[in-house]
Design an enzyme around this catalytic site. Structure first.
Site, short mmCIF file in Angstrom:
data_model
loop_
_atom_site.label_atom_id
_atom_site.label_comp_id
_atom_site.label_asym_id
_atom_site.label_seq_id
_atom_site.Cartn_x
_atom_site.Cartn_y
_atom_site.Cartn_z
N ASN A 104 19.89 -56.51 -41.42
CA ASN A 104 19.64 -57.60 -42.36
C ASN A 104 18.14 -57.69 -42.62
O ASN A 104 17.38 -58.04 -41.73
CB ASN A 104 20.18 -58.91 -41.75
CG ASN A 104 19.96 -60.11 -42.64
OD1 ASN A 104 19.25 -60.05 -43.64
ND2 ASN A 104 20.55 -61.23 -42.27
N CYS A 108 17.07 -65.45 -46.94
CA CYS A 108 17.90 -64.30 -47.34
C CYS A 108 18.36 -64.38 -48.80
O CYS A 108 18.74 -63.37 -49.38
CB CYS A 108 19.11 -64.18 -46.42
SG CYS A 108 18.64 -63.83 -44.72
N HIS A 111 24.17 -59.55 -50.37
CA HIS A 111 23.17 -59.59 -49.30
C HIS A 111 23.77 -58.91 -48.08
O HIS A 111 24.94 -59.10 -47.76
CB HIS A 111 22.80 -61.05 -48.98
CG HIS A 111 22.00 -61.19 -47.72
ND1 HIS A 111 20.86 -60.46 -47.48
CD2 HIS A 111 22.20 -61.97 -46.62
CE1 HIS A 111 20.37 -60.79 -46.30
NE2 HIS A 111 21.17 -61.70 -45.75
O1 UT7 Z 1 21.24 -63.47 -43.51
C1 UT7 Z 1 21.45 -64.80 -43.17
C2 UT7 Z 1 22.82 -64.99 -42.78
N1 UT7 Z 1 23.09 -64.55 -41.44
C3 UT7 Z 1 24.28 -64.15 -41.18
O2 UT7 Z 1 25.06 -64.08 -42.10
C4 UT7 Z 1 24.73 -63.94 -39.76
C5 UT7 Z 1 26.07 -64.57 -39.60
N2 UT7 Z 1 26.67 -64.41 -38.29
C6 UT7 Z 1 27.08 -63.23 -37.80
O3 UT7 Z 1 26.87 -62.21 -38.41
C7 UT7 Z 1 27.83 -63.22 -36.50
O4 UT7 Z 1 28.18 -64.54 -36.14
C8 UT7 Z 1 27.04 -62.57 -35.33
C9 UT7 Z 1 26.98 -61.07 -35.55
C10 UT7 Z 1 25.66 -63.16 -35.25
C11 UT7 Z 1 27.78 -62.82 -34.01
O5 UT7 Z 1 29.10 -62.34 -34.07
P1 UT7 Z 1 30.30 -63.24 -33.53
O6 UT7 Z 1 31.53 -62.45 -33.67
O7 UT7 Z 1 30.23 -64.56 -34.25
O8 UT7 Z 1 29.95 -63.37 -32.00
P2 UT7 Z 1 29.64 -64.67 -31.12
O9 UT7 Z 1 28.33 -65.27 -31.53
O10 UT7 Z 1 30.85 -65.54 -31.11
O11 UT7 Z 1 29.49 -64.03 -29.69
C12 UT7 Z 1 30.61 -63.44 -29.02
C13 UT7 Z 1 30.14 -62.98 -27.66
C14 UT7 Z 1 29.39 -64.03 -26.89
O12 UT7 Z 1 29.74 -63.92 -25.52
P3 UT7 Z 1 30.80 -64.93 -24.85
O13 UT7 Z 1 30.21 -66.30 -25.04
O14 UT7 Z 1 32.06 -64.73 -25.62
O15 UT7 Z 1 30.85 -64.48 -23.45
C15 UT7 Z 1 27.94 -63.65 -27.04
O16 UT7 Z 1 27.13 -64.06 -25.97
O17 UT7 Z 1 29.23 -61.87 -27.81
C16 UT7 Z 1 28.04 -62.15 -27.07
N3 UT7 Z 1 26.92 -61.52 -27.74
C17 UT7 Z 1 26.56 -60.24 -27.56
N4 UT7 Z 1 27.06 -59.28 -26.76
C18 UT7 Z 1 26.49 -58.09 -26.81
C19 UT7 Z 1 26.09 -62.06 -28.67
N5 UT7 Z 1 25.19 -61.15 -29.08
C20 UT7 Z 1 25.47 -60.01 -28.40
C21 UT7 Z 1 24.89 -58.74 -28.38
N6 UT7 Z 1 25.43 -57.80 -27.58
N7 UT7 Z 1 23.84 -58.40 -29.17
#
Ligand code: UT7
Length: 325
Positions: A282, A115, A252
């Site tokens: 992204n 990225c 980005h």
């Molecule tokens: O370009 C390279 C750099 N990449 C990035 O910068 C990405 C960086 N990370 C992020 O943008 C965020 O961490 C994410 C968008 C990937 C995730 O957001 P988050 O607020 O950190 O969510 P999380 O991973 O803590 O997940 C929260 C909950 C989980 O469920 P439980 O364990 O709380 O029951 C996940 O299983 O959301 C669940 N979850 C989803 N639910 C619905 C994860 N993905 C999804 C989904 N739809 N697509």
């Protein structure tokens, strides 16, 4: 004192026509428009068709940038193409783009910083032009991340999209002041200890397969805001510029929350932040040139504007660049 600068003389982009909405994805995996919008700001993304390979997207973006510059194939002697999704393991996607554009002189090569790839490619081309070995460079970010996603993994497949953007840089003489047009400074960092947090679980030497993207999203998020703010502050320290001097801040486009948190940390006016993540998702190395192309195309970025780029990605890699447009 005369100083050689890499001045932006052309800008172009290409997006595949197929739009995939969050509602479309909710039919395939257990997700919802509400979750994706709230956690990422993404509403839709473009997905390349089977014939729209990375080199095809890159060639279209590069051609648009050359047209914008009023330049033809004889005018370009360097292509630096940032991608993590090349058409082939080899030869480079850059050489395919070179051939498709009818360019037969100079050098063309790919650069891999995921990225952060576009910022790394821009810094690389800038150094070639400043060294005097090349005169005009195409700097391209092009990706087909849809090809390396695990479409059953809802934690990653909703985040990414496909596209390409390109700039033409030309070596010109400046006064050596911050009023010069061109790339004023660039700052690159890498830390390979973070492999596990964002990687593809395949490759020619390790698995002899292409593999799929794997990410510990929360961990990446945590590092992103800190690293991005630090690398922008490094650019400010190096140049003596400050947030108020920047006309356009082009981060980005990974996650709206990362963009907002970084801008807040740096005290950047939200009205100066270019955001495309809602419509592009992204697009890895393509996200910055796509956002730059949008803001240039609609008249926001104008000649003389100070534009700040910043990115962070797998590796980890991260970087920033300051351009006087
Ligand atoms: O370009 C390279 C750099 N990449 C990035 O910068 C990405 C960086 N990370 C992020 O943008 C965020 O961490 C994410 C968008 C990937 C995730 O957001 P988050 O607020 O950190 O969510 P999380 O991973 O803590 O997940 C929260 C909950 C989980 O469920 P439980 O364990 O709380 O029951 C996940 O299983 O959301 C669940 N979850 C989803 N639910 C619905 C994860 N993905 C999804 C989904 N739809 N697509």
């Amino acid at each position: 004192m005369s100083v050689r600068r890499s001045v932006v003389v052309g800008c172009g982009h290409y997006l595949p026509p197929r739009i995939v909405t969050n509602a479309d994805l909710a039919e395939k995996v257990d997700t919802s428009d509400d979750w994706i919008v709230e956690r990422t700001g993404i509403r839709e993304r473009r997905i390349a068709g089977p014939d729209e390979t990375t080199s095809v997207l890159a060639t279209r973006a590069a051609r648009a940038a050359m047209d914008d510059a009023g330049l033809g194939p004889d005018d370009i002697d360097l292509i630096v193409l940032a991608t993590a999704t090349p058409d082939y393991t080899f030869p480079s996607t850059a050489t395919q783009v070179q051939a498709a554009l009818g360019i037969t002189q100079g050098a063309a090569f790919d650069l891999q910083a995921v990225c952060s790839g576009f910022v790394f490619a821009l810094a690389t081309a800038d150094n070639f032009l400043k060294a005097g070995s090349h005169r005009r460079a195409l700097v391209i970010g092009a990706e087909t991340f849809s090809r390396i996603l695990d479409w059953e993994d809802r934690t990653t497949c909703v985040l990414f999209g496909d596209g390409a953007g390109a700039l033409v840089l030309e070596a010109q003489e400046g006064d050596g002041t911050l009023a010069d047009r061109g790339v004023l400074s660039s700052h690159l960092r890498s830390d390979g200890r973070h492999f596990d947090k964002l990687h593809v679980d395949g490759g020619p030497s390790k698995t002899m397969t292409t593999g799929h993207l794997r990410m510990e999203g929360k961990e990446v998020f945590r590092h992103a805001v800190t690293n991005l703010a630090e690398i922008v502050e490094e650019a400010f320290r190096a140049t003596g510029l400050k947030a108020d001097d920047i006309a356009w801040f082009v981060p980005h486009q990974a996650n709206r929350r990362i963009i907002d948190a970084t801008a807040r940390k740096l005290d950047v006016d939200p009205a100066k932040v270019v955001v495309t993540v809602d419509r592009h998702g992204n697009t890895s190395a393509a996200s910055i040139p796509l956002a730059v192309a949008e803001a240039y195309g609609d008249g926001r970025i104008k000649k003389g504007d100070l534009v700040l780029l910043e990115a962070m990605g797998g590796g980890f890699t991260w970087g920033s660049a300051l351009i006087r447009w």
